[in-house]
Design a protein around this motif. Structure first.
Motif, PDB file in Angstrom:
ATOM      1  N   LEU A  84      49.110 104.387 -48.208  1.00 25.64           N
ATOM      2  CA  LEU A  84      49.765 103.092 -48.032  1.00 25.64           C
ATOM      3  C   LEU A  84      50.615 102.735 -49.242  1.00 25.64           C
ATOM      4  N   VAL A  85      50.060 102.886 -50.427  1.00 22.54           N
ATOM      5  CA  VAL A  85      50.786 102.536 -51.654  1.00 22.54           C
ATOM      6  C   VAL A  85      52.015 103.422 -51.831  1.00 22.54           C
ATOM      7  N   ILE A  86      51.852 104.729 -51.612  1.00 25.38           N
ATOM      8  CA  ILE A  86      52.979 105.658 -51.792  1.00 25.38           C
ATOM      9  C   ILE A  86      54.119 105.315 -50.838  1.00 25.38           C
ATOM     10  N   HIS A  87      53.789 105.089 -49.579  1.00 27.42           N
ATOM     11  CA  HIS A  87      54.844 104.815 -48.598  1.00 27.42           C
ATOM     12  C   HIS A  87      55.498 103.448 -48.837  1.00 27.42           C
ATOM     13  N   LEU A  88      54.718 102.465 -49.226  1.00 27.22           N
ATOM     14  CA  LEU A  88      55.307 101.154 -49.496  1.00 27.22           C
ATOM     15  C   LEU A  88      56.190 101.194 -50.737  1.00 27.22           C
ATOM     16  N   ILE A  89      55.769 101.959 -51.747  1.00 34.94           N
ATOM     17  CA  ILE A  89      56.567 102.063 -52.965  1.00 34.94           C
ATOM     18  C   ILE A  89      57.901 102.762 -52.686  1.00 34.94           C
ATOM     19  N   ALA A 118      63.965 104.681 -50.335  1.00 36.65           N
ATOM     20  CA  ALA A 118      64.416 105.495 -49.197  1.00 36.65           C
ATOM     21  C   ALA A 118      65.480 104.763 -48.397  1.00 36.65           C
ATOM     22  N   PHE A 119      65.283 103.457 -48.190  1.00 36.74           N
ATOM     23  CA  PHE A 119      66.272 102.664 -47.443  1.00 36.74           C
ATOM     24  C   PHE A 119      67.591 102.583 -48.220  1.00 36.74           C
ATOM     25  N   LYS A 170      78.074 114.785 -42.900  1.00 33.45           N
ATOM     26  CA  LYS A 170      77.310 114.222 -41.783  1.00 33.45           C
ATOM     27  C   LYS A 170      75.841 114.651 -41.859  1.00 33.45           C
ATOM     28  N   PHE A 171      75.632 115.918 -42.216  1.00 32.62           N
ATOM     29  CA  PHE A 171      74.261 116.422 -42.329  1.00 32.62           C
ATOM     30  C   PHE A 171      73.500 115.698 -43.442  1.00 32.62           C
ATOM     31  N   LEU A 172      74.162 115.473 -44.575  1.00 33.23           N
ATOM     32  CA  LEU A 172      73.514 114.765 -45.681  1.00 33.23           C
ATOM     33  C   LEU A 172      73.210 113.318 -45.306  1.00 33.23           C
ATOM     34  N   SER A 173      74.133 112.670 -44.606  1.00 33.58           N
ATOM     35  CA  SER A 173      73.899 111.294 -44.153  1.00 33.58           C
ATOM     36  C   SER A 173      72.724 111.255 -43.180  1.00 33.58           C
ATOM     37  N   LEU A 174      72.695 112.219 -42.270  1.00 35.69           N
ATOM     38  CA  LEU A 174      71.601 112.300 -41.300  1.00 35.69           C
ATOM     39  C   LEU A 174      70.271 112.541 -42.003  1.00 35.69           C
ATOM     40  N   SER A 175      70.243 113.441 -42.966  1.00 34.10           N
ATOM     41  CA  SER A 175      68.998 113.753 -43.671  1.00 34.10           C
ATOM     42  C   SER A 175      68.455 112.534 -44.394  1.00 34.10           C
ATOM     43  N   ALA A 176      69.350 111.785 -45.050  1.00 34.35           N
ATOM     44  CA  ALA A 176      68.916 110.581 -45.758  1.00 34.35           C
ATOM     45  C   ALA A 176      68.363 109.551 -44.784  1.00 34.35           C
ATOM     46  N   GLN A 177      69.015 109.407 -43.629  1.00 33.27           N
ATOM     47  CA  GLN A 177      68.528 108.466 -42.626  1.00 33.27           C
ATOM     48  C   GLN A 177      67.191 108.907 -42.044  1.00 33.27           C
ATOM     49  N   MET A 178      67.029 110.195 -41.805  1.00 39.31           N
ATOM     50  CA  MET A 178      65.777 110.704 -41.258  1.00 39.31           C
ATOM     51  C   MET A 178      64.613 110.450 -42.211  1.00 39.31           C
ATOM     52  N   TYR A 219      61.442 108.113 -41.279  1.00 40.34           N
ATOM     53  CA  TYR A 219      60.050 108.573 -41.383  1.00 40.34           C
ATOM     54  C   TYR A 219      59.204 107.572 -42.170  1.00 40.34           C
ATOM     55  N   VAL A 220      59.715 107.131 -43.324  1.00 36.56           N
ATOM     56  CA  VAL A 220      58.965 106.185 -44.158  1.00 36.56           C
ATOM     57  C   VAL A 220      58.721 104.895 -43.391  1.00 36.56           C
ATOM     58  N   PHE A 221      59.726 104.434 -42.654  1.00 41.45           N
ATOM     59  CA  PHE A 221      59.602 103.193 -41.883  1.00 41.45           C
ATOM     60  C   PHE A 221      58.498 103.313 -40.828  1.00 41.45           C
ATOM     61  N   ILE A 222      58.517 104.382 -40.051  1.00 41.85           N
ATOM     62  CA  ILE A 222      57.501 104.572 -39.014  1.00 41.85           C
ATOM     63  C   ILE A 222      56.125 104.750 -39.630  1.00 41.85           C
TER      64      ILE A 222
END
Length: 377
Positions: free
Chosen positions: A244-249, A254-255, A279-287, A291-294
């Motif tokens: 929980l702490v790692i993902h919240l931090i 990430a956003f 486009k691939f780099l933009s997609l990777s950053a969004q992915m 993941y962190v959001f979910i």
């Protein structure tokens, strides 16, 4: 103060009204139940409505800068909201497949008919309005939009993509030798779709933009989570605080990384050198951000039980609300899908938002009834 700003108060109230925090040492074991996943999707469909309203407001330079800035956080959240839908769809498909004998026997009728009905009804409404406001189109384009080959509604993309992967799911799981090979093959199909989409310029062929593919990886991710649910949850429970702490931090970095890469590189550069790489780099950053959001949603859900009548209502009509609200987002704005002035523009932002909501709900109920009639027949 504009009433629209109360959305920052209203959305949390709708989400957490009636919620229960698990007692110390216990868990919300129903955090992936149908009731709770529908609650998540219910709040997301409301937020999607606000997202589309904010996009229209932000694009209207006649609206005060202060109002546009206050709504700007909603302008770019659409990809996160659709990720929630794709994840829980993937999770639900796999769980239904393994828990319901003969699930695939009537799958196409149960899963495809209602979205197809909603797609065509809302598409024909959009087409009729396009004609009434004076859009110039030849007979060929009119027939293509009438038959649904070309989408007259810019809000229908999610349903189209979902239907494609429903069919893929049915074919793969119907023919695969076992569940493992079925999930693997489905995952390959999804990522092949993403890879091909990277090479297609915006608005060419089938892909209209990055939103057609930047969150669909959540479908197989939801399936993989469902397939390994017991082991994953048992492991996370033993190290819950750490996860929980790692993902919240890392959520905010990430956003911000996703937003920074999107603004600097983006998906608009397919025709320039290194365009596909951008486009691939933009997609990777969004992915990564998705993941962190979910993950944060799931981790928080393990300790908080959500559910109330408002969320249950919206969760029941997500498909209908999603497709219907776009009609009124366009009708009451200053322009209709960028082709002509809207016939019923509402200048005051708060009144505009309330009118969209008030018009959407009754039509969503009617559309649901129509779907049931057609499905029954």
């Amino acid at each position: 103060m504009q009433f629209i700003f109360f959305i920052y108060f209203i959305l949390p109230v709708i989400l957490f009204w009636g919620s229960r925090i698990a007692e110390e040492g216990k868990w919300n074991d129903g955090f992936l139940s149908l009731e709770q996943t529908k609650a998540f999707q219910g709040i997301c469909v409301v937020a999607i409505g606000v997202h589309h309203i904010s996009q229209k407001v932000f694009a209207n330079r006649e609206v005060a800068v202060f109002i546009r800035n206050m709504l700007s956080p909603f302008v770019n959240i659409g990809v996160f909201l659709t990720a929630v839908f794709f994840f829980f769809n993937g999770y639900g498909l796999y769980k239904s497949y393994i828990n319901k004998p003969g699930y695939l026997d009537n799958f196409l009728r149960k899963r495809l008919v209602a979205p197809v009905v909603a797609y065509y009804v809302t598409g024909w409404i959009f087409l009729a309005i396009r004609v009434l406001v004076g859009e110039e189109m030849g007979r060929k384009l009119f027939l293509l939009q009438l038959t649904g080959v070309v989408h007259s509604s810019p809000y229908s993309w999610y349903i189209v993509v979902l239907l494609i992967f429903y069919v893929a799911f049915y074919l793969v799981f119907k023919r695969a030798k076992n569940e493992r090979s079925a999930v693997t093959l489905f995952t390959i199909i999804v990522f092949a779709y993403i890879a091909i989409s990277l090479f297609i310029p915006r608005n060419d062929y089938f892909i209209r933009g990055e939103w057609w593919y930047n969150s669909v990886f959540m479908l197989p991710l939801g399936m993989l989570f469902a397939r390994n649910e017991g082991r994953i949850i048992d492991h996370v429970k033993r190290h819950y605080a750490v996860y929980l702490v790692i993902h919240l931090i890392f959520a905010y970095p990430a956003f911000r990384l996703s937003y920074f890469v999107y603004k600097k590189l983006g998906y608009f550069s397919a025709s320039i050198p290194n365009g596909v790489i951008y486009k691939f780099l933009s997609l990777s950053a969004q992915m990564l951000a998705l993941y962190v959001f979910i993950a944060c949603i799931l981790l928080i859900g393990m300790n908080i039980r959500l559910g109330n009548k408002v969320l249950a209502f919206f969760g029941k009509y997500t498909l209908e609300i999603y497709l219907i609200h776009g009609i009124f987002v366009e009708l009451y704005d200053h322009d209709f899908v960028g082709i002509a002035p809207s016939p019923f523009p509402i200048e005051k932002v708060s009144l505009y938002a309330l009118a969209v909501i008030a018009s959407t709900i009754p039509l969503a109920l009617l559309l649901k009834k129509l779907e049931k009639v057609v499905t029954g027949k």
